[in-house]
Write a protein that holds these residues in place. Structure first.
Motif, PDB file in Angstrom:
ATOM      1  N   GLU A  67     -36.170  13.727 -14.843  1.00 43.13           N
ATOM      2  CA  GLU A  67     -36.893  14.498 -13.838  1.00 43.13           C
ATOM      3  C   GLU A  67     -36.828  15.970 -14.210  1.00 43.13           C
ATOM      4  OE1 GLU A  67     -35.141  13.649 -10.050  1.00 43.13           O
ATOM      5  OE2 GLU A  67     -35.992  11.642  -9.990  1.00 43.13           O
ATOM      6  N   ILE A  68     -37.891  16.672 -13.917  1.00 38.95           N
ATOM      7  CA  ILE A  68     -37.930  18.112 -14.186  1.00 38.95           C
ATOM      8  C   ILE A  68     -38.570  18.803 -12.988  1.00 38.95           C
ATOM      9  CG2 ILE A  68     -38.697  19.903 -15.795  1.00 38.95           C
ATOM     10  CD1 ILE A  68     -39.221  17.944 -17.871  1.00 38.95           C
ATOM     11  N   SER A  69     -38.050  19.974 -12.638  1.00 38.97           N
ATOM     12  CA  SER A  69     -38.690  20.743 -11.567  1.00 38.97           C
ATOM     13  C   SER A  69     -39.950  21.392 -12.142  1.00 38.97           C
ATOM     14  CB  SER A  69     -37.727  21.816 -11.058  1.00 38.97           C
ATOM     15  OG  SER A  69     -37.472  22.741 -12.093  1.00 38.97           O
ATOM     16  N   TYR A  70     -40.896  21.720 -11.280  1.00 40.46           N
ATOM     17  CA  TYR A  70     -42.096  22.433 -11.742  1.00 40.46           C
ATOM     18  C   TYR A  70     -41.692  23.711 -12.484  1.00 40.46           C
ATOM     19  CZ  TYR A  70     -45.494  19.930  -8.681  1.00 40.46           C
ATOM     20  OH  TYR A  70     -46.314  19.027  -8.066  1.00 40.46           O
ATOM     21  N   LEU A  71     -40.702  24.396 -11.910  1.00 43.82           N
ATOM     22  CA  LEU A  71     -40.319  25.675 -12.503  1.00 43.82           C
ATOM     23  C   LEU A  71     -39.830  25.494 -13.935  1.00 43.82           C
ATOM     24  CD1 LEU A  71     -39.926  28.716 -12.137  1.00 43.82           C
ATOM     25  CD2 LEU A  71     -37.580  28.237 -11.448  1.00 43.82           C
ATOM     26  N   ASP A  72     -38.958  24.509 -14.137  1.00 42.63           N
ATOM     27  CA  ASP A  72     -38.473  24.271 -15.496  1.00 42.63           C
ATOM     28  C   ASP A  72     -39.630  23.876 -16.398  1.00 42.63           C
ATOM     29  OD1 ASP A  72     -35.846  24.973 -15.594  1.00 42.63           O
ATOM     30  OD2 ASP A  72     -35.093  23.013 -14.977  1.00 42.63           O
ATOM     31  N   SER A 106     -40.671  12.495 -14.779  1.00 40.73           N
ATOM     32  CA  SER A 106     -41.399  12.869 -13.573  1.00 40.73           C
ATOM     33  C   SER A 106     -41.189  14.363 -13.306  1.00 40.73           C
ATOM     34  CB  SER A 106     -40.838  12.002 -12.450  1.00 40.73           C
ATOM     35  OG  SER A 106     -41.314  12.468 -11.238  1.00 40.73           O
ATOM     36  N   ILE A 107     -42.278  15.069 -13.089  1.00 44.41           N
ATOM     37  CA  ILE A 107     -42.207  16.523 -12.871  1.00 44.41           C
ATOM     38  C   ILE A 107     -42.726  16.805 -11.465  1.00 44.41           C
ATOM     39  CG2 ILE A 107     -43.060  18.770 -13.667  1.00 44.41           C
ATOM     40  CD1 ILE A 107     -43.502  17.255 -16.427  1.00 44.41           C
ATOM     41  N   TRP A 108     -41.880  17.417 -10.652  1.00 49.59           N
ATOM     42  CA  TRP A 108     -42.268  17.593  -9.257  1.00 49.59           C
ATOM     43  C   TRP A 108     -41.467  18.695  -8.597  1.00 49.59           C
ATOM     44  CZ3 TRP A 108     -41.433  13.832  -4.604  1.00 49.59           C
ATOM     45  CH2 TRP A 108     -42.453  14.040  -3.642  1.00 49.59           C
ATOM     46  N   HIS A 109     -42.030  19.175  -7.515  1.00 49.21           N
ATOM     47  CA  HIS A 109     -41.446  20.213  -6.701  1.00 49.21           C
ATOM     48  C   HIS A 109     -40.030  19.883  -6.234  1.00 49.21           C
ATOM     49  CE1 HIS A 109     -41.768  23.548  -4.052  1.00 49.21           C
ATOM     50  NE2 HIS A 109     -41.514  22.813  -2.989  1.00 49.21           N
ATOM     51  N   GLU A 142     -34.757  18.298  -9.147  1.00 45.57           N
ATOM     52  CA  GLU A 142     -33.859  19.155  -9.906  1.00 45.57           C
ATOM     53  C   GLU A 142     -33.895  18.541 -11.296  1.00 45.57           C
ATOM     54  OE1 GLU A 142     -31.595  21.453  -8.758  1.00 45.57           O
ATOM     55  OE2 GLU A 142     -31.745  21.175  -6.577  1.00 45.57           O
ATOM     56  N   THR A 143     -33.931  19.373 -12.307  1.00 43.68           N
ATOM     57  CA  THR A 143     -34.011  18.812 -13.646  1.00 43.68           C
ATOM     58  C   THR A 143     -32.777  17.955 -13.943  1.00 43.68           C
ATOM     59  OG1 THR A 143     -35.409  20.588 -14.365  1.00 43.68           O
ATOM     60  CG2 THR A 143     -34.185  19.431 -16.088  1.00 43.68           C
TER      61      THR A 143
END
Ligand code: ASP
Ligand code: MG
Length: 422
Positions: free
Chosen positions: A245-250, A291-294, A297-298
């Motif tokens: 998982e990755i945050s949008y920011l990352d 999955s990349i989402w708001h 947390e990465t």
């Protein structure tokens, strides 16, 4: 409704196109808008055509022949009957290219580039759509140029969001009512005057994000030949791991610093409507991918590495040893902007300003000679820029051991180092 994107590698030969159907079979009964890139390395091949046209290279005919034969081979491999319309569609699109090539390139390189290179996506979507229709995946083919409107910045079209959203909403939901699948092109758009534009190399991800935004899609999935987003390119770093998982920011930071897994412009439209993005493998489509989402947390929170080779470090100082103050900096930035050179890393001291940039043989000589008019300019080529997001001090130690470092910068989450390339 979901938006899928299949890149060049996922449709590079007949077997790959067949595999697209295999992926789609996992989403039976769902409404899908499917964005497809040009097949394999077609965009490069068409760039070669444009260059040959501009340089009046006699190989021009040969290059076009290569593009044609490559697609013919795929069509044949897909088992179409000899009288299938797809053959005619391919030759119609090649005729479009011929027409452009018959005239003198009066409107400049970028204009001709977009008119020619865009045919790659038009051809690939015609083939994929025809194949799927023949194999019980009924679909509607859409010319995205009827919806995706840009200004006339050829090769880097800026999207007219209001108009695009209106046209997308007018056309696509109606098509989805007819068939559950809509197949369309990535990377290309049109001006309001109906001239074709492109969105910049690797722009198909961006197209999928634009459509996701306009349609308020439930999810966007990019199908790739890797299991998801990795913490580094395994070509440079063998201990790369898949991020779950990755945050949008990352994601935006990683792509900004040069991670090539998705196009840097992809995240913003998705973030603005909080649409989750997944990067999945078309080889193992049942796996979860990244999955990349708001709300993410990465994870795992390991250091991610981005390696950029072929860098040049340009150091600029005043000719009379005066300070590099705001007025100088504003002049310097003006020159970088004028030559469209993106700064990957910068630093300044009392009397000098340094910038690490991609060593683009078209742009850099012009940039340096213009800077030379007002400043003293020194530069160092053959460099590598390593960016590490979520670094540990020990990661950096390992990277720089026995290396000559030219520049180093660390913030709380990101470290960047410029080294000599080995
Ligand atoms: N076909 C285009 C390119 O290779 C766009 C894309 O693949 O995303 O740059
Ligand atoms: Mg591509």
């Amino acid at each position: 409704m979901k938006v899928f994107k299949f890149g060049g590698a996922s449709v590079k030969d007949a077997t790959s196109v067949k595999n697209v159907a295999n992926v789609l079979s996992l989403f039976k009964d769902e409404e899908l808008v499917i964005v497809v890139s040009a097949m394999g390395k077609t965009t490069n091949a068409l760039e070669q055509v444009v260059n040959a046209y501009f340089h009046k290279d006699d190989k021009l005919g040969e290059y076009i022949e290569e593009v044609k034969n490559y697609h013919l081979e795929i069509i044949e491999g897909l088992g179409f009957k000899k009288d299938h319309r797809v053959y005619e569609e391919l030759s119609n699109m090649l005729v479009e290219i011929d027409w452009i090539l018959e005239e003198e390139p009066a409107r400049g390189y970028a204009f001709a580039y977009d008119q020619i290179v865009s045919q790659g996506e038009l051809i690939s979507t015609k083939i994929v759509s025809a194949y799927l229709n023949e194999n019980k995946f009924g679909n509607e083919w859409l010319d995205i140029r009827d919806c995706l409107i840009t200004d006339d910045t050829y090769r880097e079209g800026k999207v007219n969001w209001d108009l695009t959203e209106k046209l997308v909403m007018m056309k696509i939901p109606a098509l989805l009512k007819k068939e559950k699948l809509v197949i369309t092109q990535g990377f290309i758009g049109a001006t309001p005057e109906n001239f074709t534009t492109t969105l910049g190399r690797e722009g198909s991800d961006y197209t999928a994000a634009i459509l996701s935004y306009c349609l308020a899609a439930e999810e966007m999935i990019v199908w790739k030949d890797v299991p998801g987003v990795l913490s580094a390119d395994p070509k440079y770093y063998e201990d790369a791991v898949k991020l779950q998982e990755i945050s949008y920011l990352d994601a935006i930071e990683l792509t900004y610093y040069g991670a090539t897994v998705i196009h840097p412009k992809t995240i913003k439209p998705l973030e603005n409507k909080n649409i989750p993005l997944r990067v999945c493998s078309f080889i193992s489509p049942k796996e979860k991918g990244t999955s990349i989402w708001h709300h993410h947390e990465t994870k795992p929170l390991v250091p991610s590495f981005i390696f950029k080779t072929n860098q040049i470090l340009i150091s600029i100082s005043a000719k009379d040893f005066s300070f590099i103050a705001e007025d100088c900096l504003s002049r310097i930035f003006g020159v970088f902007a004028k030559h469209k050179v993106k700064i990957n890393l910068m630093q300044n001291s009392a009397v000098s300003f340094s910038a690490c940039v991609d060593n683009d043989t078209f742009k850099i000589p012009g940039l340096i000679s213009e800077l030379h008019l007002d400043f003293k300019v020194l530069y160092n080529e053959g460099l590598k820029l390593i960016t590490v997001r979520h670094y540990y001090p020990s990661t950096i130690e390992m990277l720089i051991k026995d290396k000559t470092i030219l520049l180093e910068q660390r913030s709380r989450h990101t470290a960047q180092i410029v080294l000599k390339e080995e």
